[in-house]
Design a protein around this motif. Structure first.
Motif, PDB file in Angstrom:
ATOM      1  N   ALA A  51       2.520  13.940  -9.509  1.00 28.49           N
ATOM      2  CA  ALA A  51       3.488  15.037  -9.536  1.00 28.49           C
ATOM      3  C   ALA A  51       4.074  15.198 -10.936  1.00 28.49           C
ATOM      4  CB  ALA A  51       4.599  14.782  -8.517  1.00 28.49           C
ATOM      5  N   GLU A  52       4.364  14.086 -11.596  1.00 22.00           N
ATOM      6  CA  GLU A  52       4.890  14.150 -12.958  1.00 22.00           C
ATOM      7  C   GLU A  52       3.864  14.777 -13.902  1.00 22.00           C
ATOM      8  OE1 GLU A  52       6.302  11.025 -16.433  1.00 22.00           O
ATOM      9  OE2 GLU A  52       6.173  10.345 -14.351  1.00 22.00           O
ATOM     10  N   TRP A  53       2.606  14.384 -13.757  1.00 21.41           N
ATOM     11  CA  TRP A  53       1.552  14.947 -14.600  1.00 21.41           C
ATOM     12  C   TRP A  53       1.387  16.440 -14.345  1.00 21.41           C
ATOM     13  CZ3 TRP A  53      -3.326  16.974 -13.332  1.00 21.41           C
ATOM     14  CH2 TRP A  53      -4.152  17.212 -14.416  1.00 21.41           C
ATOM     15  N   LEU A  54       1.387  16.848 -13.069  1.00 22.29           N
ATOM     16  CA  LEU A  54       1.266  18.258 -12.729  1.00 22.29           C
ATOM     17  C   LEU A  54       2.449  19.061 -13.246  1.00 22.29           C
ATOM     18  CD1 LEU A  54      -0.163  18.083  -9.111  1.00 22.29           C
ATOM     19  CD2 LEU A  54      -1.337  18.887 -11.159  1.00 22.29           C
ATOM     20  N   TRP A  55       3.633  18.479 -13.241  1.00 20.67           N
ATOM     21  CA  TRP A  55       4.827  19.174 -13.731  1.00 20.67           C
ATOM     22  C   TRP A  55       4.712  19.428 -15.235  1.00 20.67           C
ATOM     23  CZ3 TRP A  55       8.623  21.518 -11.263  1.00 20.67           C
ATOM     24  CH2 TRP A  55       9.761  21.870 -11.982  1.00 20.67           C
ATOM     25  N   ARG A  56       4.153  18.454 -15.954  1.00 21.46           N
ATOM     26  CA  ARG A  56       3.996  18.627 -17.418  1.00 21.46           C
ATOM     27  C   ARG A  56       2.914  19.655 -17.740  1.00 21.46           C
ATOM     28  NH1 ARG A  56       4.174  12.479 -19.796  1.00 21.46           N
ATOM     29  NH2 ARG A  56       6.230  11.981 -18.948  1.00 21.46           N
ATOM     30  N   VAL A  57       1.837  19.672 -16.969  1.00 20.46           N
ATOM     31  CA  VAL A  57       0.720  20.569 -17.242  1.00 20.46           C
ATOM     32  C   VAL A  57       1.105  22.022 -16.937  1.00 20.46           C
ATOM     33  CG1 VAL A  57      -1.620  21.207 -16.512  1.00 20.46           C
ATOM     34  CG2 VAL A  57      -1.041  18.825 -16.894  1.00 20.46           C
TER      35      VAL A  57
ATOM     36  N   VAL B 147       0.837  -1.203   0.000  1.00 20.65           N
ATOM     37  CA  VAL B 147       0.000   0.000   0.000  1.00 20.65           C
ATOM     38  C   VAL B 147       0.872   1.253   0.000  1.00 20.65           C
ATOM     39  CG1 VAL B 147      -1.616   1.356   1.410  1.00 20.65           C
ATOM     40  CG2 VAL B 147      -2.033  -1.067   1.018  1.00 20.65           C
ATOM     41  N   LEU B 148       1.925   1.271   0.813  1.00 19.37           N
ATOM     42  CA  LEU B 148       2.808   2.434   0.844  1.00 19.37           C
ATOM     43  C   LEU B 148       3.494   2.653  -0.496  1.00 19.37           C
ATOM     44  CD1 LEU B 148       4.558   2.396   4.325  1.00 19.37           C
ATOM     45  CD2 LEU B 148       2.812   3.942   3.486  1.00 19.37           C
TER      46      LEU B 148
ATOM     47  N   ASP C  80       3.828   5.594  -5.635  1.00 19.27           N
ATOM     48  CA  ASP C  80       3.824   5.545  -7.086  1.00 19.27           C
ATOM     49  C   ASP C  80       2.748   6.468  -7.661  1.00 19.27           C
ATOM     50  OD1 ASP C  80       4.714   4.516  -9.622  1.00 19.27           O
ATOM     51  OD2 ASP C  80       2.839   3.351  -9.674  1.00 19.27           O
ATOM     52  N   VAL C  81       1.557   6.422  -7.075  1.00 22.99           N
ATOM     53  CA  VAL C  81       0.470   7.293  -7.540  1.00 22.99           C
ATOM     54  C   VAL C  81       0.834   8.760  -7.335  1.00 22.99           C
ATOM     55  CG1 VAL C  81      -1.916   7.978  -7.064  1.00 22.99           C
ATOM     56  CG2 VAL C  81      -1.330   5.566  -7.270  1.00 22.99           C
ATOM     57  N   MET C  82       1.418   9.084  -6.190  1.00 21.48           N
ATOM     58  CA  MET C  82       1.819  10.470  -5.936  1.00 21.48           C
ATOM     59  C   MET C  82       2.899  10.916  -6.916  1.00 21.48           C
ATOM     60  SD  MET C  82      -0.109  11.558  -3.549  1.00 21.48           S
ATOM     61  CE  MET C  82       0.662  12.972  -2.823  1.00 21.48           C
TER      62      MET C  82
END
Length: 64
Positions: A57-63, A45-46, A51-53
């Motif tokens: 973060a990677e998606w937010l950095w690209r946007v 779970v951790l 991984d999801v975070m």
């Protein structure tokens, strides 16, 4: 056995689970098996949350 799984995920309870298992005279092997399985689930779970975070973060950095 449920208390071992619940105790694994809530920090303050983690230290009291072995004490409670001893007080209620839980057998050694069922406790160890539940402890091991809950540790595997807890670590999975951790890692999944991390991984999801990271993907978020990677998606937010690209946007941005």
């Amino acid at each position: 056995m449920r208390s071992i799984f619940i105790g694994r995920f809530f920090g303050p309870l983690r230290a009291s689970v072995p004490l409670a298992a001893g007080i209620f005279e839980m057998s050694y092997w069922p406790f160890q098996i539940a402890n091991f399985i809950s540790a595997l689930i807890w670590s999975a779970v951790l890692l999944l949350v991390g991984d999801v975070m990271g993907k978020l973060a990677e998606w937010l950095w690209r946007v941005a």
